[in-house]
Design a protein around this motif. Structure first.
Motif, PDB file in Angstrom:
ATOM      1  N   ILE A 186      42.837  37.194  52.791  1.00 36.01           N
ATOM      2  CA  ILE A 186      41.897  38.227  53.228  1.00 36.01           C
ATOM      3  C   ILE A 186      40.518  37.810  52.754  1.00 36.01           C
ATOM      4  N   ILE A 187      39.532  37.925  53.634  1.00 38.29           N
ATOM      5  CA  ILE A 187      38.136  37.749  53.222  1.00 38.29           C
ATOM      6  C   ILE A 187      37.422  39.064  53.499  1.00 38.29           C
ATOM      7  N   ASP A 188      37.112  39.773  52.445  1.00 37.72           N
ATOM      8  CA  ASP A 188      36.442  41.073  52.506  1.00 37.72           C
ATOM      9  C   ASP A 188      35.030  40.912  53.059  1.00 37.72           C
ATOM     10  N   ALA A 189      34.524  41.952  53.720  1.00 37.69           N
ATOM     11  CA  ALA A 189      33.150  41.927  54.213  1.00 37.69           C
ATOM     12  C   ALA A 189      32.170  41.901  53.042  1.00 37.69           C
TER      13      ALA A 189
ATOM     14  N   LEU B  11      50.675  44.343  55.617  1.00 35.02           N
ATOM     15  CA  LEU B  11      50.340  42.935  55.421  1.00 35.02           C
ATOM     16  C   LEU B  11      50.645  42.491  53.990  1.00 35.02           C
ATOM     17  N   HIS B  12      51.028  41.227  53.855  1.00 32.87           N
ATOM     18  CA  HIS B  12      51.286  40.638  52.539  1.00 32.87           C
ATOM     19  C   HIS B  12      50.657  39.244  52.551  1.00 32.87           C
ATOM     20  N   VAL B  13      49.468  39.111  51.942  1.00 33.05           N
ATOM     21  CA  VAL B  13      48.746  37.840  51.983  1.00 33.05           C
ATOM     22  C   VAL B  13      48.813  37.152  50.628  1.00 33.05           C
ATOM     23  N   ASP B  14      48.527  35.862  50.645  1.00 35.96           N
ATOM     24  CA  ASP B  14      48.565  35.088  49.401  1.00 35.96           C
ATOM     25  C   ASP B  14      47.401  35.435  48.476  1.00 35.96           C
ATOM     26  N   VAL B  15      46.185  35.478  49.040  1.00 35.80           N
ATOM     27  CA  VAL B  15      44.988  35.706  48.223  1.00 35.80           C
ATOM     28  C   VAL B  15      44.023  36.617  48.970  1.00 35.80           C
ATOM     29  N   ALA B  16      43.461  37.585  48.265  1.00 33.34           N
ATOM     30  CA  ALA B  16      42.362  38.394  48.806  1.00 33.34           C
ATOM     31  C   ALA B  16      41.089  38.008  48.070  1.00 33.34           C
ATOM     32  N   PHE B  17      40.074  37.623  48.828  1.00 31.73           N
ATOM     33  CA  PHE B  17      38.755  37.316  48.269  1.00 31.73           C
ATOM     34  C   PHE B  17      37.889  38.554  48.458  1.00 31.73           C
ATOM     35  N   MET B  18      37.596  39.232  47.362  1.00 30.12           N
ATOM     36  CA  MET B  18      36.972  40.545  47.411  1.00 30.12           C
ATOM     37  C   MET B  18      35.487  40.506  47.061  1.00 30.12           C
ATOM     38  N   ALA B  19      34.746  41.420  47.684  1.00 26.99           N
ATOM     39  CA  ALA B  19      33.342  41.662  47.355  1.00 26.99           C
ATOM     40  C   ALA B  19      33.237  43.016  46.665  1.00 26.99           C
ATOM     41  N   THR B  20      32.157  43.229  45.941  1.00 26.76           N
ATOM     42  CA  THR B  20      31.935  44.515  45.290  1.00 26.76           C
ATOM     43  C   THR B  20      30.446  44.774  45.147  1.00 26.76           C
ATOM     44  N   ASN B  21      30.078  46.039  45.061  1.00 21.30           N
ATOM     45  CA  ASN B  21      28.687  46.401  44.764  1.00 21.30           C
ATOM     46  C   ASN B  21      28.449  46.470  43.265  1.00 21.30           C
TER      47      ASN B  21
ATOM     48  N   LYS C  63      34.734  50.780  34.161  1.00 21.46           N
ATOM     49  CA  LYS C  63      34.929  51.447  35.451  1.00 21.46           C
ATOM     50  C   LYS C  63      35.558  50.559  36.511  1.00 21.46           C
ATOM     51  N   GLY C  64      35.646  49.271  36.264  1.00 20.85           N
ATOM     52  CA  GLY C  64      36.223  48.372  37.243  1.00 20.85           C
ATOM     53  C   GLY C  64      35.299  48.108  38.407  1.00 20.85           C
ATOM     54  N   LEU C  65      35.873  47.935  39.599  1.00 17.76           N
ATOM     55  CA  LEU C  65      35.112  47.571  40.794  1.00 17.76           C
ATOM     56  C   LEU C  65      34.768  48.840  41.577  1.00 17.76           C
ATOM     57  N   THR C  66      33.493  48.959  41.957  1.00 18.81           N
ATOM     58  CA  THR C  66      33.035  50.176  42.628  1.00 18.81           C
ATOM     59  C   THR C  66      32.115  49.834  43.799  1.00 18.81           C
ATOM     60  N   THR C  67      32.022  50.797  44.716  1.00 20.72           N
ATOM     61  CA  THR C  67      31.181  50.643  45.907  1.00 20.72           C
ATOM     62  C   THR C  67      30.660  52.022  46.301  1.00 20.72           C
ATOM     63  N   PRO C  68      29.531  52.125  46.987  1.00 21.10           N
ATOM     64  CA  PRO C  68      28.957  53.451  47.262  1.00 21.10           C
ATOM     65  C   PRO C  68      29.731  54.308  48.253  1.00 21.10           C
ATOM     66  N   ASP C  69      30.471  53.682  49.182  1.00 19.09           N
ATOM     67  CA  ASP C  69      31.065  54.443  50.278  1.00 19.09           C
ATOM     68  C   ASP C  69      32.571  54.622  50.080  1.00 19.09           C
TER      69      ASP C  69
ATOM     70  N   LYS D 208      25.768  42.089  39.866  1.00 17.93           N
ATOM     71  CA  LYS D 208      26.729  43.156  40.181  1.00 17.93           C
ATOM     72  C   LYS D 208      27.402  43.729  38.941  1.00 17.93           C
ATOM     73  N   PHE D 209      27.272  43.066  37.801  1.00 19.09           N
ATOM     74  CA  PHE D 209      28.053  43.454  36.638  1.00 19.09           C
ATOM     75  C   PHE D 209      27.322  44.485  35.776  1.00 19.09           C
ATOM     76  N   THR D 210      28.091  45.393  35.264  1.00 24.47           N
ATOM     77  CA  THR D 210      27.682  46.592  34.508  1.00 24.47           C
ATOM     78  C   THR D 210      27.149  47.690  35.423  1.00 24.47           C
ATOM     79  N   ASN D 211      27.037  47.428  36.714  1.00 24.51           N
ATOM     80  CA  ASN D 211      26.590  48.432  37.678  1.00 24.51           C
ATOM     81  C   ASN D 211      27.792  49.252  38.132  1.00 24.51           C
ATOM     82  N   THR D 212      27.613  50.573  38.291  1.00 20.42           N
ATOM     83  CA  THR D 212      28.710  51.443  38.718  1.00 20.42           C
ATOM     84  C   THR D 212      28.261  52.325  39.867  1.00 20.42           C
TER      85      THR D 212
END
Length: 253
Positions: free
Chosen positions: A97-100, A164-174, A180-186, A211-215
């Motif tokens: 998976i390649i995240d937007a 779906l069951h994929v080998d690797v997901a390449f994720m984006a984050t805001n 707090k982990g990974l967060t996004t506005p929407d 992107k780090f320390t931002n929530t």
């Protein structure tokens, strides 16, 4: 203090206090007000601060989300290094998976031509760019397209991910923080990202150091759910150690 170090200090102060002003920063950091204004411009272009009269406010205080085109114009060298480092996480064959996102989009550009892969995307521009590649089987997730990020969301994207069951997901984050982990506005986009994480055997986060320390409003993954974090050398070494202690391997490209 180098410009990048000063800019990170300005960002830290803005997030701690909720606002910074030009005159105080110039006095406390022993530089001119013109230098501070240039720093604020750089940080605004990176999408982490919003300029206001006399100073700046961190974007999370405004619920502001920069458009994809804006984010794609900043930290370009860092994003390219991150994308190239991410190639080491590709399976020899199989599915990903390649995240937007602007950094994940750089990974799509450098996918090798000698590897047979099924690539699942939730971005019409990425699907268009990859579909002509003879070695790739591209699956486009449907749904509503968010104009700001050009990502598909809602049920038509969520339902296929559940199967779906994929080998690797390449994720984006805001945003990403240890607590707090990974967060996004929407929230709708967060739901898609959460489903992507669950659909993958391994998850790799691609995120430049801003992107780090931002929530942001909506969380979609804990750091313990991420196997590898790939950032750039601007990521503070102590913060990288804290991230690693929370679970993932951390790579500073």
């Amino acid at each position: 203090m180098y410009a990048e170090e000063r800019q990170q200090e300005i960002l830290r102060r803005a997030r701690a206090a909720g606002r910074v002003d030009v005159v105080s920063l110039a006095d406390e950091l022993d530089v001119t007000t013109e230098t501070i204004r240039r720093d604020l411009t750089v940080l605004e272009r990176a999408g982490v601060l919003r300029r206001v009269h006399g100073g700046a406010i961190p974007v999370e205080r405004l619920g502001f989300e920069p458009a994809l085109a804006t984010r794609d114009e900043v930290m370009t060298a860092e994003k390219e290094r991150i994308a190239k480092a991410a190639l080491a996480e590709l399976p020899e064959d199989g599915s990903v998976i390649i995240d937007a996102g602007s950094t994940t989009g750089r990974l799509a550009q450098v996918l090798p031509a000698d590897r047979e892969l099924t690539v699942v995307v939730n971005s019409p521009p990425l699907a268009t760019a990859l579909a002509t590649r003879g070695n790739l089987n591209v699956i486009m997730l449907g749904g509503r397209v968010r104009g700001r990020t050009l990502a598909t969301v809602d049920d038509w994207a969520l339902q296929p991910l559940a199967h779906l069951h994929v080998d690797v997901a390449f994720m984006a984050t805001n945003g990403c923080s240890v607590t707090k982990g990974l967060t996004t506005p929407d929230p709708a986009e967060a739901a898609i990202k959460r489903a992507m994480v669950r659909a993958a055997q391994r998850c790799v986060l691609l995120a430049d150091h801003t992107k780090f320390t931002n929530t942001y409003l909506a969380g979609f993954a804990a750091l313990s759910e991420i196997d590898v974090v790939i950032s750039d050398t601007g990521l503070d070494i102590a913060l990288a150690a804290d991230l690693s202690a929370a679970g993932p391997e951390v790579v500073r490209a």
